[in-house]
Design a protein around this motif. Structure first.
Motif, PDB file in Angstrom:
ATOM      1  N   LYS A 178      23.303 -19.172  12.841  1.00 20.47           N
ATOM      2  CA  LYS A 178      21.884 -19.355  13.173  1.00 20.47           C
ATOM      3  C   LYS A 178      21.070 -19.688  11.916  1.00 20.47           C
ATOM      4  CE  LYS A 178      22.234 -16.071  16.979  1.00 20.47           C
ATOM      5  NZ  LYS A 178      21.884 -14.710  17.451  1.00 20.47           N
ATOM      6  N   ALA A 179      21.432 -19.061  10.800  1.00 15.81           N
ATOM      7  CA  ALA A 179      20.745 -19.347   9.542  1.00 15.81           C
ATOM      8  C   ALA A 179      21.001 -20.793   9.117  1.00 15.81           C
ATOM      9  CB  ALA A 179      21.204 -18.366   8.460  1.00 15.81           C
ATOM     10  N   ARG A 180      22.244 -21.243   9.254  1.00 19.03           N
ATOM     11  CA  ARG A 180      22.562 -22.635   8.921  1.00 19.03           C
ATOM     12  C   ARG A 180      21.753 -23.593   9.789  1.00 19.03           C
ATOM     13  NH1 ARG A 180      24.775 -26.801  10.755  1.00 19.03           N
ATOM     14  NH2 ARG A 180      25.254 -25.747  12.728  1.00 19.03           N
ATOM     15  N   ARG A 181      21.691 -23.287  11.079  1.00 16.72           N
ATOM     16  CA  ARG A 181      20.927 -24.125  12.000  1.00 16.72           C
ATOM     17  C   ARG A 181      19.450 -24.146  11.605  1.00 16.72           C
ATOM     18  NH1 ARG A 181      20.191 -28.432  15.109  1.00 16.72           N
ATOM     19  NH2 ARG A 181      19.012 -28.012  17.016  1.00 16.72           N
ATOM     20  N   ALA A 182      18.913 -23.000  11.228  1.00 22.15           N
ATOM     21  CA  ALA A 182      17.507 -22.929  10.816  1.00 22.15           C
ATOM     22  C   ALA A 182      17.249 -23.788   9.578  1.00 22.15           C
ATOM     23  CB  ALA A 182      17.118 -21.483  10.539  1.00 22.15           C
ATOM     24  N   ALA A 183      18.174 -23.750   8.622  1.00 20.80           N
ATOM     25  CA  ALA A 183      18.021 -24.569   7.420  1.00 20.80           C
ATOM     26  C   ALA A 183      18.034 -26.054   7.773  1.00 20.80           C
ATOM     27  CB  ALA A 183      19.128 -24.235   6.422  1.00 20.80           C
ATOM     28  N   GLU A 184      18.952 -26.453   8.659  1.00 22.57           N
ATOM     29  CA  GLU A 184      19.020 -27.862   9.040  1.00 22.57           C
ATOM     30  C   GLU A 184      17.775 -28.301   9.803  1.00 22.57           C
ATOM     31  OE1 GLU A 184      22.737 -28.519  11.081  1.00 22.57           O
ATOM     32  OE2 GLU A 184      23.746 -28.968   9.173  1.00 22.57           O
ATOM     33  N   ALA A 234      16.041 -12.141  10.534  1.00 24.07           N
ATOM     34  CA  ALA A 234      15.790 -12.068   9.090  1.00 24.07           C
ATOM     35  C   ALA A 234      16.568 -13.154   8.354  1.00 24.07           C
ATOM     36  CB  ALA A 234      16.151 -10.684   8.559  1.00 24.07           C
ATOM     37  N   ASP A 235      17.835 -13.375   8.752  1.00 26.15           N
ATOM     38  CA  ASP A 235      18.615 -14.452   8.137  1.00 26.15           C
ATOM     39  C   ASP A 235      17.955 -15.803   8.372  1.00 26.15           C
ATOM     40  OD1 ASP A 235      20.476 -12.546   7.407  1.00 26.15           O
ATOM     41  OD2 ASP A 235      21.978 -13.145   8.898  1.00 26.15           O
ATOM     42  N   VAL A 236      17.494 -16.026   9.595  1.00 23.11           N
ATOM     43  CA  VAL A 236      16.862 -17.294   9.950  1.00 23.11           C
ATOM     44  C   VAL A 236      15.573 -17.510   9.157  1.00 23.11           C
ATOM     45  CG1 VAL A 236      15.569 -18.417  11.825  1.00 23.11           C
ATOM     46  CG2 VAL A 236      17.891 -17.586  12.230  1.00 23.11           C
ATOM     47  N   LEU A 237      14.718 -16.492   9.130  1.00 28.33           N
ATOM     48  CA  LEU A 237      13.439 -16.629   8.417  1.00 28.33           C
ATOM     49  C   LEU A 237      13.657 -16.795   6.924  1.00 28.33           C
ATOM     50  CD1 LEU A 237      11.215 -13.998  10.275  1.00 28.33           C
ATOM     51  CD2 LEU A 237      11.130 -16.497  10.471  1.00 28.33           C
ATOM     52  N   VAL A 261       6.710 -22.153  11.255  1.00 31.73           N
ATOM     53  CA  VAL A 261       7.927 -21.431  10.881  1.00 31.73           C
ATOM     54  C   VAL A 261       8.530 -20.744  12.096  1.00 31.73           C
ATOM     55  CG1 VAL A 261       8.830 -19.488   9.526  1.00 31.73           C
ATOM     56  CG2 VAL A 261       7.240 -21.105   8.479  1.00 31.73           C
ATOM     57  N   MET A 262       7.690 -20.113  12.922  1.00 31.82           N
ATOM     58  CA  MET A 262       8.205 -19.404  14.093  1.00 31.82           C
ATOM     59  C   MET A 262       8.785 -20.369  15.116  1.00 31.82           C
ATOM     60  SD  MET A 262       7.876 -16.404  13.048  1.00 31.82           S
ATOM     61  CE  MET A 262       8.671 -15.670  14.469  1.00 31.82           C
ATOM     62  N   ARG A 263       8.214 -21.552  15.242  1.00 31.45           N
ATOM     63  CA  ARG A 263       8.778 -22.541  16.173  1.00 31.45           C
ATOM     64  C   ARG A 263      10.190 -22.950  15.735  1.00 31.45           C
ATOM     65  NH1 ARG A 263       3.393 -24.588  16.617  1.00 31.45           N
ATOM     66  NH2 ARG A 263       3.763 -26.073  14.922  1.00 31.45           N
ATOM     67  N   ILE A 264      10.363 -23.143  14.435  1.00 30.02           N
ATOM     68  CA  ILE A 264      11.689 -23.485  13.926  1.00 30.02           C
ATOM     69  C   ILE A 264      12.651 -22.325  14.178  1.00 30.02           C
ATOM     70  CG2 ILE A 264      13.037 -24.005  11.852  1.00 30.02           C
ATOM     71  CD1 ILE A 264      10.538 -25.384  10.721  1.00 30.02           C
ATOM     72  N   ALA A 265      12.173 -21.096  13.947  1.00 30.83           N
ATOM     73  CA  ALA A 265      13.023 -19.922  14.128  1.00 30.83           C
ATOM     74  C   ALA A 265      13.476 -19.789  15.580  1.00 30.83           C
ATOM     75  CB  ALA A 265      12.281 -18.662  13.687  1.00 30.83           C
ATOM     76  N   VAL A 266      12.571 -19.979  16.518  1.00 25.34           N
ATOM     77  CA  VAL A 266      12.930 -19.886  17.939  1.00 25.34           C
ATOM     78  C   VAL A 266      13.911 -20.992  18.305  1.00 25.34           C
ATOM     79  CG1 VAL A 266      12.036 -20.107  20.288  1.00 25.34           C
ATOM     80  CG2 VAL A 266      10.828 -18.694  18.632  1.00 25.34           C
TER      81      VAL A 266
END
Length: 293
Positions: free
Chosen positions: A64-70, A102-105, A124-129
């Motif tokens: 999920k963190a990798r996806r958030a970064a991309e 937390a990893d995603v944010l 930021v929250m839209r990307i996180a969701v």
């Protein structure tokens, strides 16, 4: 692009003070929550750009963190940008304590820091969701918010921090791991939905007046409503022990395994009461941990 690493940090939480269905300004019911931040729990992310056209992450389980970064790169950087993302976290996984959020944010913040960009919190929250389907309100470290966690929408900003709470944490089923996203959302009945209305009002008043004891009553009521969806073994006994040592209430991870016995951090007798309750919990077979405000 700057030739340096980007860093981000995000805190975890100890489940929720309130979680349920609440009306927005248009009288639409939305699933929303108020998390109980836990500043001792943190995820740290470090991002370096590379010649790759994708993001690699360590540990590899932090998908999920990798996806958030991309997603962050896709939103703010040129196409084809990739890099290396490293996550370090002390947040227990599968307990309902916000490890993935937390990893995603932290990952989003690391990429933004690398690109020297300041993004609005709602973006930021839209990307996180988008990265993890649902997320917690841990981005909002200072002010309490009622947060629609599956939509990334702040339903109500209370404009004040939560009153300071000390906590005894009990993992009621340490052998069980809960997948938050696989966990079916609670199906509240009409009476439960109606109960969330006064709880929201009481929550607002507790935050406005820094009334920890009222906050504890709200959290206990929410925990009891949600008990039929994901029961916490030993909750009655934990609450009884808390009553003997002047705890202000209990709160739970509504999609996890932990229960928190809450104490008013401003009460001069709180340290003594926490020690007494901790000993009593151990005598009853629990393995408590203490989180100070």
């Amino acid at each position: 692009m700057p030739a340096r690493a980007g860093c981000g940090v995000a805190i975890g939480h100890h489940g929720e003070l309130v979680q349920g269905l609440f009306e927005d300004d248009g009288a639409r019911l939305r699933r929303a929550l108020v998390s109980l931040p836990c500043r001792q729990l943190k995820s740290r992310a470090r991002f370096n750009a590379s010649d790759s056209d994708h993001v690699d992450v360590l540990p590899g389980s932090c998908e999920k963190a990798r996806r958030a970064a991309e997603l962050t790169i896709s939103r703010f950087a040129r196409p084809g940008t990739g890099g290396d993302l490293v996550i370090n976290s002390n947040i227990p996984v599968g307990r309902g304590m916000g490890s993935s959020t937390a990893d995603v944010l932290a990952s989003i913040q690391a990429v933004l820091d690398y690109m020297e960009i300041e993004a609005a919190s709602d973006e930021v929250m839209r990307i996180a969701v988008s990265a993890e389907t649902a997320c917690d309100s841990t981005l909002f470290k200072r002010l309490a918010v009622l947060f629609a966690h599956r939509e990334g929408i702040v339903m109500e900003a209370f404009r004040r921090p939560l009153p300071p709470i000390d906590l005894i944490s009990i993992d009621t089923t340490p052998e069980v791991t809960v997948d938050t996203l696989a966990y079916e959302p609670a199906r509240y009945d009409a009476l439960e939905i109606e109960t969330f209305r006064p709880l929201r009002s009481l929550l607002r008043s507790a935050i406005r007046h820094a009334d920890a004891r009222m906050l504890g009553r709200v959290a206990t009521a929410s925990a009891r409503i949600n008990e039929r969806f994901l029961p916490k073994p030993g909750l009655d006994e934990i609450e009884t022990i808390g009553g003997r040592f002047n705890a202000i209430g209990v709160q739970v991870a509504h999609s996890g395994t932990v229960v928190g016995l809450m104490f008013d951090a401003l009460d001069p007798n709180a340290p003594m009461n926490i020690d007494g309750a901790t000993d009593a919990l151990r005598s009853s077979g629990f393995e408590p941990a203490i989180f100070r405000h």
